[in-house]
Design a protein around this motif. Structure first.
Motif, PDB file in Angstrom:
ATOM      1  N   GLU A 201     -48.767  -1.750 -26.190  1.00  0.00           N
ATOM      2  CA  GLU A 201     -47.816  -1.210 -27.152  1.00  0.00           C
ATOM      3  C   GLU A 201     -46.536  -0.374 -25.808  1.00  0.00           C
ATOM      4  O   GLU A 201     -45.696  -0.143 -25.799  1.00  0.00           O
ATOM      5  CB  GLU A 201     -47.685  -0.348 -28.493  1.00  0.00           C
ATOM      6  N   GLY A 202     -47.581   0.278 -24.995  1.00  0.00           N
ATOM      7  CA  GLY A 202     -46.551   0.983 -24.162  1.00  0.00           C
ATOM      8  C   GLY A 202     -45.641   0.942 -22.982  1.00  0.00           C
ATOM      9  O   GLY A 202     -45.478   0.621 -22.176  1.00  0.00           O
ATOM     10  N   ALA A 203     -46.398  -0.209 -22.704  1.00  0.00           N
ATOM     11  CA  ALA A 203     -45.898  -1.014 -20.757  1.00  0.00           C
ATOM     12  C   ALA A 203     -46.356  -2.436 -20.453  1.00  0.00           C
ATOM     13  O   ALA A 203     -47.504  -2.880 -21.283  1.00  0.00           O
ATOM     14  CB  ALA A 203     -46.892  -0.015 -19.923  1.00  0.00           C
ATOM     15  N   ALA A 204     -45.809  -3.073 -19.917  1.00  0.00           N
ATOM     16  CA  ALA A 204     -45.762  -4.644 -19.838  1.00  0.00           C
ATOM     17  C   ALA A 204     -45.744  -4.549 -17.992  1.00  0.00           C
ATOM     18  O   ALA A 204     -45.043  -4.001 -17.466  1.00  0.00           O
ATOM     19  CB  ALA A 204     -44.185  -5.451 -20.156  1.00  0.00           C
ATOM     20  N   VAL A 205     -47.021  -5.324 -17.537  1.00  0.00           N
ATOM     21  CA  VAL A 205     -46.863  -5.061 -15.872  1.00  0.00           C
ATOM     22  C   VAL A 205     -47.112  -6.788 -15.191  1.00  0.00           C
ATOM     23  O   VAL A 205     -47.634  -7.811 -15.928  1.00  0.00           O
ATOM     24  CB  VAL A 205     -48.188  -4.627 -15.567  1.00  0.00           C
ATOM     25  N   SER A 206     -46.468  -7.188 -14.424  1.00  0.00           N
ATOM     26  CA  SER A 206     -47.393  -8.653 -13.269  1.00  0.00           C
ATOM     27  C   SER A 206     -46.657  -7.897 -11.922  1.00  0.00           C
ATOM     28  O   SER A 206     -46.168  -7.102 -11.278  1.00  0.00           O
ATOM     29  CB  SER A 206     -45.820  -9.450 -13.496  1.00  0.00           C
TER      30      SER A 206
END
Length: 295
Positions: free
Chosen positions: A207-212
């Motif tokens: 819900e707080g962050a998306a990362v690749s």
């Protein structure tokens, strides 16, 4: 723009490991085109997950990066491709590892997410599943693969040189998603799997962050890079602090690479400790940017 409470944002990457002596004009133009296309999709109400898959598939299809059509072979001359994606609001995830014979690993990962009770399929099982789902096969490998990474290896022989693509998206409903796709490190052993297809390492969304992530995947696995960013943000760190802390950990272990990340407010981060990292972004105010070496 459809009704919603959130201005959309996006960041994508074409891999860390860029070298200053190489010209990346084609990649810069292409990344901007992908962001512009996805901006239109987001403003029309497309979901974060759909945009992640579409953007990543465009990067795979281009043949400009070490993923999809631009893949590098392993030591046996085979092309084993990896991908994963994750949706933050539901924590749904899908992945394929060591997939051979199909054009879009990220599309296969989405099929695993949507059409199976599993998170990851690997090797022959992944290929059989992709065939059963009617996903597009490669056919003539010699004609398909472009070997985009040739000349981008900035590592000594015997070390883990690399290339990956990925995307993080915040949609108009405030949902985050992330996806990553790769052919893995150059000259890898048959069967080697890095961080890319592992949710929590190569991709993460909550819900707080998306990362690749992109780089020497063994190190990203060892620090649970993607999930660690999410946990740090959830514990109160800014996105910039969280992502830099993870890259610093990887550097302290002797690894290199970078990551892209996006938080629920539309803030972006893109730290790396390699020479460069190809990336492009859409901010909530509509600004589009592209960069390879600068900060």
């Amino acid at each position: 723009m459809p009704a919603g409470t959130t201005r959309p944002a996006l960041i994508l990457h074409g891999g860390a490991g860029a070298r200053r002596e190489r010209n990346y004009d084609r990649e810069i133009v292409h990344m901007r085109e992908v962001v512009e296309a996805m901006k239109a999709r987001l403003e029309a109400g497309a979901s974060a997950l759909d945009v992640v898959v579409e953007a990543t598939a465009m990067l795979e299809e281009s043949g400009l990066y070490v993923a999809g059509r631009g893949a590098s072979p392993n030591l046996a001359g085979a092309y084993e491709l990896d991908a994963s994606l994750m949706e933050g609001s539901t924590r749904r995830a899908g992945a394929v590892a060591a997939l051979q014979g199909f054009k879009s690993p990220i599309t296969a990962a989405r099929a695993v997410m949507d059409r199976t009770p599993h998170v990851m399929l690997a090797g022959e099982g992944a290929a059989l599943f992709a065939m059963d789902q009617g996903l597009e096969a490669i056919g003539d490998e010699a004609a398909w693969f472009t070997h985009a990474g040739q000349g981008e290896d900035n590592h000594p022989p015997g070390t883990l040189s690399h290339g990956t693509v990925g995307c993080c998206v915040l949609d108009t409903h405030g949902v985050l998603a992330a996806g990553t796709s790769t052919a893995g490190v150059f000259g890898k052993m048959p069967g080697r799997v890095g961080d890319t297809p592992i949710p929590g390492a190569g991709s993460w969304a909550d819900e707080g962050a998306a990362v690749s992530c992109t780089g020497q995947g063994e190190y990203f696995i060892r620090v649970a890079a993607g999930a660690q960013v999410g946990w740090r943000v959830g514990s109160g760190q800014s996105l910039a602090e969280a992502t830099r802390g993870v890259i610093d950990q990887i550097g302290a272990l002797g690894g290199d690479g970078g990551l892209i990340a996006l938080d629920a407010a539309g803030n972006i981060a893109d730290p790396f400790n390699s020479q460069g990292m190809k990336r492009a972004w859409l901010r909530p105010d509509g600004e589009i940017g592209v960069e390879v070496f600068g900060r």
